[in-house]
Write a protein that holds these residues in place. Structure first.
Motif, mmCIF file in Angstrom:
data_model
loop_
_atom_site.group_PDB
_atom_site.id
_atom_site.type_symbol
_atom_site.label_atom_id
_atom_site.label_comp_id
_atom_site.label_asym_id
_atom_site.label_seq_id
_atom_site.Cartn_x
_atom_site.Cartn_y
_atom_site.Cartn_z
ATOM 1 N N ARG A 359 0.851 -1.182 0.000
ATOM 2 C CA ARG A 359 0.000 0.000 0.000
ATOM 3 C C ARG A 359 0.897 1.245 0.000
ATOM 4 O O ARG A 359 1.668 1.476 0.927
ATOM 5 N N GLY A 362 -1.798 5.422 0.252
ATOM 6 C CA GLY A 362 -3.214 5.143 0.421
ATOM 7 C C GLY A 362 -3.834 4.272 -0.652
ATOM 8 O O GLY A 362 -5.047 4.028 -0.620
ATOM 9 N N ARG A 389 -7.952 4.892 -4.250
ATOM 10 C CA ARG A 389 -7.625 5.281 -2.891
ATOM 11 C C ARG A 389 -8.754 4.855 -1.945
ATOM 12 O O ARG A 389 -9.926 5.097 -2.207
ATOM 13 N N GLY A 390 -8.377 4.168 -0.869
ATOM 14 C CA GLY A 390 -9.341 3.720 0.108
ATOM 15 C C GLY A 390 -9.959 2.369 -0.163
ATOM 16 O O GLY A 390 -10.626 1.811 0.710
#
Length: 495
Positions: A359, A362, A389-390
């Motif tokens: 990762r 992010g 992202r996320g």
């Protein structure tokens, strides 16, 4: 690749939750890299090279007649130990003190009217592999063998391949494979099926007069190691506990890719010759248990789970390879595990292997190998995918790029040097280690020796040094076992 036979040449014609804080609660890595450093400031040289070899992994002995009361193997006796492996990767090692004329030593797996056994009759000079099912015994293969007096016998199961080895010295240090067979064993019994294997114990004994000493049995170790990959946190930090680096490697079996399996090892940073296997990993899919391998383990601190990624080499039959995955809260860094897996949805329409996950900023980045062909020759190149992202690691992955200018390049590794992230790989044609940025732009190559096979550039910083942990193509007993029993562990260092 060793001995003039490489992958391309060969194929042209053809559990419970664990106490994780005890594992995770210590320092992980030493000093950070200098901010201005790049991979091209590193100049590697080989410092260690050695061969891990164990017919039974030392920590994974399941039966020892010196410790477990058992009836002695006498004439026409087959001792079933009551102990069995959870996957078809096990060995039985027998000390033979002597045999009378006609005496035959037997070892392998047996139970419920089914058996898969290797035999040696010293007076006849004959070794066999035999399978018994439904009351009928079939000798699937024979070979000449010469042993006199005391010797040692080993019968190894790797997937459905059965191999008979002898050590004429009787010391356990001179193992020689005599014969091996997979296809004719598989035609009679499939040891990968849990209901079949679950009825078979480690077994040993004699026909006629034999005199046996110590017997040990347990999970098969390795004929060599390859595909090293650090066990790491999601952000790229490696596991280092009690001065030992955790990594996964493919344990070479006694034969082709299906005979290999995956294991977790520790490498002592104070003495890189102290390599120890601490976990054995097998994978359940499609109704069987396999030794899928060539992957990575990532611990995701945010969710408290291990992410396992591996390549589907466990049932490779020249019809494609793909990346699989699983998550678990069990401590996969120790013990024996059989883990169900699923296919990882990668943004590619062709085969894939060698996953590498980290990762970064992010977003999950997942490097892998794309392969549009495995016959008549392997063709493969590095690629990189990323998620939003996320998002989770397996969600909505899209292709960042791929280097389609190469066709013998694998061993993808994501690693940070200085303040920047890079993708490293290994080019078997150019015989070098290409370096890419995370947009898949080639930046150059590492300054490091390139051995046989396609060695993976597993980089890790140790104090003020950088280490590269890799392997080579040195085979084990290729005339009997064929291709697949490589390689030596190779350690390089750079300041």
């Amino acid at each position: 690749m060793e001995g003039g036979i490489g992958r391309r040449t060969l194929l042209r014609g053809a559990g419970a939750a664990a106490a994780l804080p005890a594992v995770l609660g210590s320092p992980h890595v030493a000093a950070a890299a200098e901010p201005g450093a790049t991979p091209f400031d590193l100049h590697f040289g080989v410092t260690h090279k050695y061969r891990p070899f164990d017919l039974v992994a030392p920590r994974f002995v399941q039966y020892d007649s010196a410790l477990t009361p058992a009836p002695p193997a006498a004439a026409d006796t087959l001792v079933t130990t009551g102990v069995r492996p959870r996957a078809p990767f096990g060995s039985v090692l027998v000390e033979v003190l002597g045999t009378d004329p006609g005496g035959t030593v037997v070892a392998g797996l047996a139970g419920g009217g089914t058996s898969v056994l290797g035999t040696v009759d010293p007076s006849a000079g004959r070794a066999t592999i035999e399978v018994t099912t439904n009351g009928a015994t079939t000798v699937v293969k024979t070979a000449d063998v010469r042993v006199v007096g005391a010797f040692r016998l080993a019968v190894v199961v790797n997937e459905n391949a059965v191999t008979v080895l002898v050590d004429p010295t009787g010391t356990g240090t001179g193992w020689q494979p005599v014969l091996t067979e997979r296809d004719r064993v598989r035609a009679l019994v499939d040891l990968r099926v849990p209901d079949v294997l679950g009825r078979l114990d480690y077994a040993y004994g004699g026909r006629g007069a034999v005199r046996l000493g110590r017997v040990r049995a347990g999970y098969f170790g390795q004929a060599g190691v390859r595909d090293p990959h650090l066990v790491q946190h999601a952000d790229g930090r490696p596991f280092i506990r009690d001065g030992k680096l955790y990594l996964t490697m493919t344990n070479a079996g006694l034969g082709f890719f299906q005979q290999a399996h995956w294991a977790v090892w520790t490498l002592d940073l104070a003495d890189p010759t102290r390599l120890e296997q601490v976990a054995v990993l097998f994978f359940a899919r499609d109704g069987v248990v396999l030794g899928d391998h060539a992957g990575q383990i990532v611990y995701d601190d945010r969710t408290g789970r291990f992410i396992l990624l591996m390549s589907s080499w466990g049932d490779f039959d020249f019809k494609g390879v793909h990346v699989r995955h699983a998550t678990t809260r069990a401590d996969v860094l120790s013990g024996v595990h059989v883990i169900p897996t699923q296919r990882l949805p990668l943004p590619t329409a062709v085969s894939s292997w060698d996953p590498a996950l980290t990762r970064v900023d992010g977003r999950w980045r997942l490097a892998f190998v794309e392969s549009e062909a495995q016959q008549p020759a392997f063709v493969f190149h590095p690629a990189l995918a990323a998620g939003p992202r996320g998002a989770d690691y397996a969600e909505s992955l899209t292709l960042v790029g791929a280097d389609r200018t190469v066709d013998q390049t694998e061993g993808t590794i994501i690693q940070r040097v200085g303040g920047e992230w890079y993708l490293f790989a290994s080019d078997g044609d150019a015989r070098n280690y290409p370096v890419y940025d995370l947009a898949m732009r080639k930046l150059g190559t590492l300054d490091a020796p390139y051995g046989t096979n396609i060695p993976h550039p597993m980089l890790v910083q140790v104090g003020r040094e950088w280490w590269m942990i890799t392997f080579d193509g040195t085979q084990y007993a290729e005339p009997v076992l064929g291709y697949g029993g490589h390689g030596d562990l190779v350690l390089m260092r750079a300041r």
